[in-house]
Design a protein around this motif. Structure first.
Motif, PDB file in Angstrom:
ATOM      1  N   PRO A   1      24.868   2.577  -6.569  1.00  0.00           N
ATOM      2  CA  PRO A   1      24.402   1.309  -7.142  1.00  0.00           C
ATOM      3  C   PRO A   1      24.216   1.497  -8.645  1.00  0.00           C
ATOM      4  O   PRO A   1      23.492   2.385  -9.081  1.00  0.00           O
ATOM      5  CB  PRO A   1      23.063   1.063  -6.422  1.00  0.00           C
ATOM      6  N   ALA A   2      24.878   0.677  -9.421  1.00  0.00           N
ATOM      7  CA  ALA A   2      24.829   0.835 -10.885  1.00  0.00           C
ATOM      8  C   ALA A   2      24.768  -0.541 -11.537  1.00  0.00           C
ATOM      9  O   ALA A   2      25.397  -0.788 -12.564  1.00  0.00           O
ATOM     10  CB  ALA A   2      26.049   1.611 -11.359  1.00  0.00           C
ATOM     11  N   ALA A   3      24.005  -1.436 -10.923  1.00  0.00           N
ATOM     12  CA  ALA A   3      23.920  -2.796 -11.459  1.00  0.00           C
ATOM     13  C   ALA A   3      22.570  -3.054 -12.098  1.00  0.00           C
ATOM     14  O   ALA A   3      22.243  -4.186 -12.439  1.00  0.00           O
ATOM     15  CB  ALA A   3      24.159  -3.804 -10.328  1.00  0.00           C
ATOM     16  N   GLY A   4      21.771  -1.988 -12.264  1.00  0.00           N
ATOM     17  CA  GLY A   4      20.445  -2.152 -12.867  1.00  0.00           C
ATOM     18  C   GLY A   4      20.527  -2.082 -14.369  1.00  0.00           C
ATOM     19  O   GLY A   4      21.558  -1.710 -14.943  1.00  0.00           O
ATOM     20  N   PHE A   5      19.412  -2.397 -15.001  1.00  0.00           N
ATOM     21  CA  PHE A   5      19.399  -2.359 -16.459  1.00  0.00           C
ATOM     22  C   PHE A   5      18.634  -1.152 -16.995  1.00  0.00           C
ATOM     23  O   PHE A   5      18.994  -0.579 -18.016  1.00  0.00           O
ATOM     24  CB  PHE A   5      18.810  -3.663 -17.018  1.00  0.00           C
ATOM     25  N   GLY A   6      17.579  -0.739 -16.248  1.00  0.00           N
ATOM     26  CA  GLY A   6      16.809   0.428 -16.695  1.00  0.00           C
ATOM     27  C   GLY A   6      15.892   0.093 -17.857  1.00  0.00           C
ATOM     28  O   GLY A   6      15.902   0.770 -18.874  1.00  0.00           O
ATOM     29  N   ALA A   7      15.065  -0.946 -17.660  1.00  0.00           N
ATOM     30  CA  ALA A   7      14.190  -1.431 -18.748  1.00  0.00           C
ATOM     31  C   ALA A   7      13.263  -0.337 -19.280  1.00  0.00           C
ATOM     32  O   ALA A   7      12.919  -0.340 -20.468  1.00  0.00           O
ATOM     33  CB  ALA A   7      13.370  -2.611 -18.241  1.00  0.00           C
TER      34      ALA A   7
ATOM     35  N   GLY B   1      27.824  14.158 -23.812  1.00  0.00           N
ATOM     36  CA  GLY B   1      29.176  13.781 -24.216  1.00  0.00           C
ATOM     37  C   GLY B   1      29.884  12.752 -23.351  1.00  0.00           C
ATOM     38  O   GLY B   1      31.050  12.429 -23.617  1.00  0.00           O
ATOM     39  N   ARG B   2      29.218  12.229 -22.327  1.00  0.00           N
ATOM     40  CA  ARG B   2      29.851  11.194 -21.478  1.00  0.00           C
ATOM     41  C   ARG B   2      28.798  10.145 -21.112  1.00  0.00           C
ATOM     42  O   ARG B   2      27.602  10.439 -21.152  1.00  0.00           O
ATOM     43  CB  ARG B   2      30.354  11.815 -20.164  1.00  0.00           C
ATOM     44  N   PRO B   3      29.242   8.944 -20.686  1.00  0.00           N
ATOM     45  CA  PRO B   3      28.247   7.979 -20.210  1.00  0.00           C
ATOM     46  C   PRO B   3      27.517   8.580 -19.004  1.00  0.00           C
ATOM     47  O   PRO B   3      28.133   9.274 -18.196  1.00  0.00           O
ATOM     48  CB  PRO B   3      29.091   6.773 -19.774  1.00  0.00           C
ATOM     49  N   MET B   4      26.222   8.345 -18.904  1.00  0.00           N
ATOM     50  CA  MET B   4      25.402   8.986 -17.857  1.00  0.00           C
ATOM     51  C   MET B   4      26.027   8.894 -16.463  1.00  0.00           C
ATOM     52  O   MET B   4      26.068   9.874 -15.719  1.00  0.00           O
ATOM     53  CB  MET B   4      24.015   8.336 -17.825  1.00  0.00           C
ATOM     54  N   ILE B   5      26.530   7.746 -16.102  1.00  0.00           N
ATOM     55  CA  ILE B   5      27.052   7.539 -14.749  1.00  0.00           C
ATOM     56  C   ILE B   5      28.235   8.462 -14.412  1.00  0.00           C
ATOM     57  O   ILE B   5      28.468   8.799 -13.254  1.00  0.00           O
ATOM     58  CB  ILE B   5      27.444   6.052 -14.529  1.00  0.00           C
ATOM     59  N   PHE B   6      28.963   8.893 -15.437  1.00  0.00           N
ATOM     60  CA  PHE B   6      30.150   9.717 -15.188  1.00  0.00           C
ATOM     61  C   PHE B   6      29.807  11.048 -14.522  1.00  0.00           C
ATOM     62  O   PHE B   6      30.615  11.606 -13.788  1.00  0.00           O
ATOM     63  CB  PHE B   6      30.916   9.981 -16.497  1.00  0.00           C
TER      64      PHE B   6
ATOM     65  N   VAL C   1      27.551   6.837   4.888  1.00  0.00           N
ATOM     66  CA  VAL C   1      27.520   6.433   3.474  1.00  0.00           C
ATOM     67  C   VAL C   1      26.454   7.244   2.763  1.00  0.00           C
ATOM     68  O   VAL C   1      25.317   7.329   3.239  1.00  0.00           O
ATOM     69  CB  VAL C   1      27.158   4.939   3.311  1.00  0.00           C
ATOM     70  N   LEU C   2      26.840   7.842   1.642  1.00  0.00           N
ATOM     71  CA  LEU C   2      25.866   8.584   0.828  1.00  0.00           C
ATOM     72  C   LEU C   2      25.555   7.737  -0.394  1.00  0.00           C
ATOM     73  O   LEU C   2      26.408   7.563  -1.274  1.00  0.00           O
ATOM     74  CB  LEU C   2      26.445   9.935   0.382  1.00  0.00           C
ATOM     75  N   VAL C   3      24.356   7.148  -0.408  1.00  0.00           N
ATOM     76  CA  VAL C   3      23.982   6.282  -1.526  1.00  0.00           C
ATOM     77  C   VAL C   3      23.318   7.146  -2.600  1.00  0.00           C
ATOM     78  O   VAL C   3      22.363   7.872  -2.314  1.00  0.00           O
ATOM     79  CB  VAL C   3      23.014   5.164  -1.068  1.00  0.00           C
ATOM     80  N   HIS C   4      23.873   7.082  -3.812  1.00  0.00           N
ATOM     81  CA  HIS C   4      23.349   7.939  -4.894  1.00  0.00           C
ATOM     82  C   HIS C   4      23.115   7.121  -6.158  1.00  0.00           C
ATOM     83  O   HIS C   4      23.993   6.369  -6.592  1.00  0.00           O
ATOM     84  CB  HIS C   4      24.343   9.072  -5.185  1.00  0.00           C
ATOM     85  N   ASP C   5      21.934   7.284  -6.767  1.00  0.00           N
ATOM     86  CA  ASP C   5      21.612   6.560  -8.002  1.00  0.00           C
ATOM     87  C   ASP C   5      22.503   6.999  -9.155  1.00  0.00           C
ATOM     88  O   ASP C   5      22.672   8.207  -9.387  1.00  0.00           O
ATOM     89  CB  ASP C   5      20.160   6.834  -8.411  1.00  0.00           C
ATOM     90  N   ALA C   6      22.985   6.022  -9.904  1.00  0.00           N
ATOM     91  CA  ALA C   6      23.781   6.322 -11.110  1.00  0.00           C
ATOM     92  C   ALA C   6      22.971   7.144 -12.103  1.00  0.00           C
ATOM     93  O   ALA C   6      23.522   7.874 -12.924  1.00  0.00           O
ATOM     94  CB  ALA C   6      24.211   5.008 -11.765  1.00  0.00           C
ATOM     95  N   ALA C   7      21.645   7.021 -12.010  1.00  0.00           N
ATOM     96  CA  ALA C   7      20.764   7.659 -12.985  1.00  0.00           C
ATOM     97  C   ALA C   7      20.281   9.049 -12.532  1.00  0.00           C
ATOM     98  O   ALA C   7      19.269   9.534 -13.035  1.00  0.00           O
ATOM     99  CB  ALA C   7      19.579   6.743 -13.259  1.00  0.00           C
ATOM    100  N   ARG C   8      20.979   9.662 -11.580  1.00  0.00           N
ATOM    101  CA  ARG C   8      20.668  11.061 -11.208  1.00  0.00           C
ATOM    102  C   ARG C   8      21.909  11.904 -11.528  1.00  0.00           C
ATOM    103  O   ARG C   8      22.709  12.231 -10.648  1.00  0.00           O
ATOM    104  CB  ARG C   8      20.327  11.176  -9.713  1.00  0.00           C
ATOM    105  N   PRO C   9      22.070  12.253 -12.816  1.00  0.00           N
ATOM    106  CA  PRO C   9      23.312  12.898 -13.247  1.00  0.00           C
ATOM    107  C   PRO C   9      23.392  14.380 -12.901  1.00  0.00           C
ATOM    108  O   PRO C   9      24.463  14.963 -12.993  1.00  0.00           O
ATOM    109  CB  PRO C   9      23.268  12.723 -14.775  1.00  0.00           C
TER     110      PRO C   9
END
Ligand code: C5P
Length: 227
Positions: free
Chosen positions: A9-15, A30-35, A102-110
């Motif tokens: 899931p990567a539709a959040g804003f992260g206020a 050197g890369r966008p966090m989600i990568f 399904v393995l659900v993983h936060d975009a913000a856990r790089p």
């Protein structure tokens, strides 16, 4: 045999990061966090598809060259108002078999590593319910009052901090999330149906980048890993 898929899931804003740009795109080592999370999930040989759930208004993801991830990566522009809504909407759009994992993983856990991803899959692939990576609580816990003074010390015995990935059967997870769209993780929705997800021990290094200072720590860990 059931397949394994990842859903990010990567539709959040992260206020809480206090930035103009959604936090999953902030530069990190050197890369966008989600990568970082996408690279680890795409490198896992058991996982056949990596769905990334983006906001329908997202204009940034398409600006990046994602060819390095190959055909495993599938963006879905169907994110919702909450994390749970984004996961549910992604699950429905992905049209998986009910028994698929399904393995659900936060975009913000790089900082997720392939070793822990393999450990999660190995420990849960024959489990009736599924489960999640987590760490036993190490610090002493204080309950505060509204003025920020200690009301009491809470026992940390048998307390764990939930992380991701959280791994469940697609059918069960969709049913659970349909009942409750406010939960902050997938396991809570499964628990509400009366199931007991299994805790698979991980390390604190798989933390979620939430506050500005978390970025520095994540960067140090990623630079160390990539050496
Ligand atoms: O905001 P938080 O850090 O709890 O978000 C966890 C994950 O859920 C992030 O990857 C974020 O992009 C995602 N999310 C989402 N849709 C929302 C809110 C959060 O996909 N509406």
């Amino acid at each position: 045999m059931s397949d394994f898929h990842a859903l990010v899931p990567a539709a959040g804003f992260g206020a809480r990061m206090g930035h103009e740009s959604p936090k999953q795109y902030l530069p990190l080592a050197g890369r966008p966090m989600i990568f970082h999370a996408l690279a680890t999930l795409c490198a896992c040989e058991q996982i056949s598809t990596v769905f990334v759930v983006l906001s329908p208004e997202d204009t940034q993801f398409q600006l990046y060259d994602v060819s390095r991830f190959g055909s495993k990566l599938q963006p879905l522009y169907c994110g919702g108002a909450t994390r749970a809504e984004s996961v549910l909407s992604g699950l429905l759009a992905a049209e998986l078999e009910p028994d698929d994992w399904v393995l659900v993983h936060d975009a913000a856990r790089p900082c997720l590593t392939l070793d822990y991803l393999h450990k999660l899959i190995d420990e849960l692939r024959d489990d009736a319910v599924g489960g999640l990576l987590a760490v036993p609580v190490a610090d002493t816990l204080k309950r505060a009052d509204a003025a920020g003074r200690v009301l009491r010390t809470e026992s940390r015995e048998q307390l764990w901090q939930a992380q991701t990935p959280q791994m469940f059967r697609a059918g069960l997870l969709a049913r659970a999330l349909q009942q409750d769209k406010e939960v902050t993780d997938d396991a809570s929705a499964i628990e509400a149906l009366g199931y007991q997800p299994k805790l698979v021990a991980c390390e604190p290094t798989n933390f979620k980048v939430t506050y500005p200072q978390d970025r520095l720590l994540a960067e140090l860990l990623l630079n160390q890993k990539n050496k």
